[in-house]
Design an enzyme around this catalytic site. Sequence first.
Site, mmCIF file in Angstrom:
data_model
loop_
_atom_site.group_PDB
_atom_site.id
_atom_site.type_symbol
_atom_site.label_atom_id
_atom_site.label_comp_id
_atom_site.label_asym_id
_atom_site.label_seq_id
_atom_site.Cartn_x
_atom_site.Cartn_y
_atom_site.Cartn_z
ATOM 1 N N ARG A 1 0.849 -1.201 0.000
ATOM 2 C CA ARG A 1 0.000 0.000 0.000
ATOM 3 C C ARG A 1 0.884 1.251 0.000
ATOM 4 N NH1 ARG A 1 -1.798 1.629 4.593
ATOM 5 N NH2 ARG A 1 -2.449 -0.429 5.303
ATOM 6 N N TYR B 1 -17.218 17.621 -14.340
ATOM 7 C CA TYR B 1 -17.545 16.193 -14.320
ATOM 8 C C TYR B 1 -18.568 15.895 -13.218
ATOM 9 C CZ TYR B 1 -16.911 11.182 -13.781
ATOM 10 O OH TYR B 1 -17.133 9.837 -13.678
ATOM 11 N N ASP C 1 -8.306 19.640 -13.268
ATOM 12 C CA ASP C 1 -8.646 18.320 -13.813
ATOM 13 C C ASP C 1 -8.306 18.380 -15.305
ATOM 14 O OD1 ASP C 1 -9.879 16.121 -14.977
ATOM 15 O OD2 ASP C 1 -11.641 16.194 -13.673
ATOM 16 N N LYS D 1 -9.060 7.425 -18.800
ATOM 17 C CA LYS D 1 -9.426 7.977 -20.094
ATOM 18 C C LYS D 1 -8.213 7.964 -21.031
ATOM 19 C CE LYS D 1 -13.144 8.524 -17.669
ATOM 20 N NZ LYS D 1 -13.507 9.741 -16.996
#
Length: 379
Positions: A46, A98, A170, A195
């Site tokens: 992690r 978004y 973003d 994306k």
Amino acid sequence: MKLATKIIHAGAEPDPSTGAVMTPIYQTSTFVQEAPGQHKGYEYARSQNPTRFALERAFAAIENAQFGLAFSSGVAATDTVIKLLQPGDEVIAASDMYGGTYRLFTKVYEKFGIRFHYVNMQQAENIVPFVNGNTKLVWMETPTNPLMNIADIAAIARITKEHKLLLCVDNTFASPYLQNPLDLGADLVMHSATKYLGGHSDVIQGALMMNDVALRDQLYFLQKSCGAVPGPQDCFLVLRGIKTLHVRMQRHCENGEKVAHYLRNHPKVGKVYWCGFEDHPNYEIAKRQMRGFGGMLSFTLKDESIEAANKVLSSTTVFSLAESLGGVESLINHPASMTHASIPREERLKNGLTDSLIRLSVGIEDIDDLIADLKQAIG
Ligand SMILES: *Cc1c(COP(=O)(O)O)cnc(C)c1O
């Protein structure tokens, strides 16, 4: 190094243990220690994973950043930025962004006492009246999803610097091939790597890039403490996706431009939203801060009924009806019922997102097939 070279070589060093040219998928949760605290820099996956670290170096390189951090999704990356804040802090966010970001802000973080102001950022100075002593962060998106509005990153960065606010952009829609917000004065860049960075619609992932080491340390602490890390297999997929970002984007831009002009000249099409049109309201800003206009666009039909839009949405065969964007294959989407359904209808309409708006993610197929598909679907 120039972008195309960086995109291919960023983060990639032959694996020290075997010389493997491609970064191996380190599918392990933990790492052996010779004695307590004596290890090779890797304790628990992690906190540290070599495949993820290679990807994080690539993330940094492609955004001209010092540091990159990878997350299990784009919204997990956004979530981590908001966790920098305290109850009582205020955020100025774009009014047209978004849907999932809007949902995270309004449905999750408002109840923890963080206040969000939604502002039309097409004029940078619109944010100034919302700045007060509690303001900590400005969250912007450009081009916006799905209306392709453009905001001036450098102009907004001048305002955030003056007021000592963090500016996060973003950059999912543009991708680092078209726009690098840190170079324009932003403090943080966020990507849905799902994306264009991944590029093949086969992975969910998020990224943050930054230059400030203290900011990097705080975000790394949150990444490790809250745990929204991507697995090594997903990191490998995005590392591989990034290697072709520049050639994919070049074709996305070419095809996007041709589709935008085709639609604009179609007698049944109403409005086409694409930031490469010279009469786009913020074309000059787009031209200045972007190196091309990308493959995302939206349009309405002259017949603004939902039935007419639905007919187009269910008649394409090369464009698949699906959420998401940025993959090699073309997608068609109905924002009002799909990607932006989490935004209340009145809010959507206020921003011009009508019920009949259709969004395209123009892929890299042969342009003739894409145009023929739209032609038969629109009729
Ligand atoms: C998809 C998307 C996100 C969210 O990313 P996920 O990877 O789906 O969590 C955020 N911003 C934009 C612009 C997006 O398109």
